[in-house]
Design a protein around this motif. Sequence first.
Motif, mmCIF file in Angstrom:
data_model
loop_
_atom_site.group_PDB
_atom_site.id
_atom_site.type_symbol
_atom_site.label_atom_id
_atom_site.label_comp_id
_atom_site.label_asym_id
_atom_site.label_seq_id
_atom_site.Cartn_x
_atom_site.Cartn_y
_atom_site.Cartn_z
ATOM 1 N N UNK A 58 0.887 -1.170 0.000
ATOM 2 C CA UNK A 58 0.000 0.000 0.000
ATOM 3 C C UNK A 58 0.929 1.225 0.000
ATOM 4 N N UNK A 59 1.369 1.591 -1.201
ATOM 5 C CA UNK A 59 2.388 2.642 -1.334
ATOM 6 C C UNK A 59 1.892 3.993 -0.842
ATOM 7 N N UNK A 60 2.802 4.713 -0.205
ATOM 8 C CA UNK A 60 2.568 6.038 0.369
ATOM 9 C C UNK A 60 1.583 6.011 1.531
ATOM 10 N N UNK A 61 1.292 4.812 2.020
ATOM 11 C CA UNK A 61 0.660 4.637 3.330
ATOM 12 C C UNK A 61 1.621 3.861 4.229
ATOM 13 N N UNK A 62 1.896 2.625 3.822
ATOM 14 C CA UNK A 62 2.806 1.794 4.627
ATOM 15 C C UNK A 62 4.258 2.237 4.432
ATOM 16 N N UNK A 63 4.572 2.688 3.232
ATOM 17 C CA UNK A 63 5.960 3.020 2.864
ATOM 18 C C UNK A 63 5.908 4.019 1.707
ATOM 19 N N UNK A 64 6.892 4.897 1.670
ATOM 20 C CA UNK A 64 6.930 5.845 0.549
ATOM 21 C C UNK A 64 7.403 5.121 -0.714
ATOM 22 N N UNK A 65 7.059 5.713 -1.858
ATOM 23 C CA UNK A 65 7.548 5.179 -3.131
ATOM 24 C C UNK A 65 9.069 5.108 -3.136
ATOM 25 N N UNK A 66 9.708 6.154 -2.576
ATOM 26 C CA UNK A 66 11.170 6.233 -2.610
ATOM 27 C C UNK A 66 11.821 5.057 -1.907
ATOM 28 N N UNK A 67 11.257 4.635 -0.780
ATOM 29 C CA UNK A 67 11.829 3.503 -0.039
ATOM 30 C C UNK A 67 11.439 2.181 -0.717
ATOM 31 N N UNK A 68 10.167 2.055 -1.093
ATOM 32 C CA UNK A 68 9.714 0.784 -1.688
ATOM 33 C C UNK A 68 10.450 0.483 -2.993
ATOM 34 N N UNK A 69 10.778 1.529 -3.749
ATOM 35 C CA UNK A 69 11.467 1.326 -5.035
ATOM 36 C C UNK A 69 12.940 1.687 -4.957
ATOM 37 N N UNK A 70 13.442 1.871 -3.740
ATOM 38 C CA UNK A 70 14.822 2.339 -3.569
ATOM 39 C C UNK A 70 15.845 1.221 -3.673
ATOM 40 N N UNK A 71 17.127 1.587 -3.584
ATOM 41 C CA UNK A 71 18.201 0.602 -3.778
ATOM 42 C C UNK A 71 18.300 -0.432 -2.677
ATOM 43 N N UNK A 72 17.689 -0.206 -1.532
ATOM 44 C CA UNK A 72 17.748 -1.184 -0.439
ATOM 45 C C UNK A 72 16.433 -1.948 -0.281
ATOM 46 N N UNK A 73 15.578 -1.881 -1.280
ATOM 47 C CA UNK A 73 14.315 -2.619 -1.216
ATOM 48 C C UNK A 73 14.506 -4.030 -1.760
ATOM 49 N N UNK A 74 14.070 -5.022 -0.979
ATOM 50 C CA UNK A 74 14.211 -6.423 -1.430
ATOM 51 C C UNK A 74 12.856 -7.026 -1.777
ATOM 52 N N UNK A 75 11.854 -6.188 -2.007
ATOM 53 C CA UNK A 75 10.487 -6.721 -2.127
ATOM 54 C C UNK A 75 10.316 -7.666 -3.316
ATOM 55 N N UNK A 76 10.971 -7.390 -4.445
ATOM 56 C CA UNK A 76 10.782 -8.284 -5.601
ATOM 57 C C UNK A 76 11.548 -9.587 -5.433
ATOM 58 N N UNK A 77 12.696 -9.517 -4.756
ATOM 59 C CA UNK A 77 13.449 -10.752 -4.495
ATOM 60 C C UNK A 77 12.661 -11.662 -3.563
ATOM 61 N N UNK A 78 12.056 -11.062 -2.538
ATOM 62 C CA UNK A 78 11.247 -11.857 -1.615
ATOM 63 C C UNK A 78 10.048 -12.457 -2.353
ATOM 64 N N UNK A 79 9.402 -11.644 -3.187
ATOM 65 C CA UNK A 79 8.252 -12.163 -3.945
ATOM 66 C C UNK A 79 8.698 -13.317 -4.850
ATOM 67 N N UNK A 80 9.853 -13.175 -5.485
ATOM 68 C CA UNK A 80 10.359 -14.278 -6.322
ATOM 69 C C UNK A 80 10.594 -15.533 -5.480
ATOM 70 N N UNK A 81 11.090 -15.325 -4.271
ATOM 71 C CA UNK A 81 11.419 -16.479 -3.428
ATOM 72 C C UNK A 81 10.195 -17.283 -3.004
ATOM 73 N N UNK A 82 9.005 -16.700 -3.115
ATOM 74 C CA UNK A 82 7.801 -17.506 -2.865
ATOM 75 C C UNK A 82 7.823 -18.738 -3.773
#
Length: 346
Positions: free
Chosen positions: A307-331
Amino acid sequence: MDLYGKDLICTQDWEVDELEAVLDLAAKMKRDRFSSAWTSLLEHKTFLMFFYNPSVRTRQSFEAAATDLGGHAQYLEPKAMRLKTEKTAGETIEDAAQVMGRYAAGLGIRMLEDKIGTYGEAEDLLREYAKWSTIPIISMAHDKYHPCQGLADVMGWAEWFGAGPGRRLDMGLLEGKKLLLTWGHGALARSWSSVQEALLIGSRFGMDVSLAHPEGYDLGPQVVEWTQENCDANGRSFEITHDPRAGYDGAHVVYSRHWMSPNAYQGGEFQKQEEIEKALQYPEWIADSEKMALTDDAIFTHPMPVDRNHEVTDGVASGPRSCIYDVAENRLHAQKALLALVMGNL
Ligand code: CP
């Protein structure tokens, strides 16, 4: 170690070395996805999937996992099944579970917030299936836990602290790392499944844990107790704070996610609109770059959908230290390993 036929409803039910066996195999499968070592492990076998609630990642990754392993995942909506409920006549879980075991090699169930009237009902349903079923029951997210998400989370975090996604996996790298699990304001009124699982599995792998939420957003007492016990067993710390900034100090992993309050089931019904209106009153509860600067160069993690810009800003969610897509792949990889071990011909 023989995991054949074992249910996975919560990672806390499994030994750490059993979880490591899944993760080790997942890492190997990730490195060489279509190797002939894996592509027949589920040959001719079917994994049934009951989705009471919508899903993107879980459905797609389980279907892809079964395909990769040479098997088949069959999608079922429980409304097509004429199951007995408190209000309607129909088939019992005892009967349904025993018959399904004659057709398939495993059964996954997803049942979340609005499909129950009290916290714990979905867990009871899964445990009832497990009681009667001759095939393994796997939670694909229910009101209390999301074990496959937890496996993908810790795999992704360990990869980021090690040689990188797809390289050798060393789960020991999580020992002594600080996990901040923080509530985020949001408009989705989410269940506790992913965040409770993260607390449990992170603390099992030796992380220090900081849980942050506004007053009135406590998680399940059993989960808090188990997290404390896991941290004590590993000589690690567990703290709970109601300050939106305090937990960021020195964190290595920041997990910001909205969850509903314990009042969400007042009157035996899910109070979705009230939960959303209440949650939006806390705009300071968001993972942003200013708070991330307080951490020890933390990675940002989230089970998605974000839930972008509620739970986390776009800058952090899409930033260089975001692992969200790697975690999603690991499912995909974690579930492939899990299905192979509990249903397969290994
Ligand atoms: N993280 C997760 O379970 O995503 P879906 O709800 O899209 O399946």
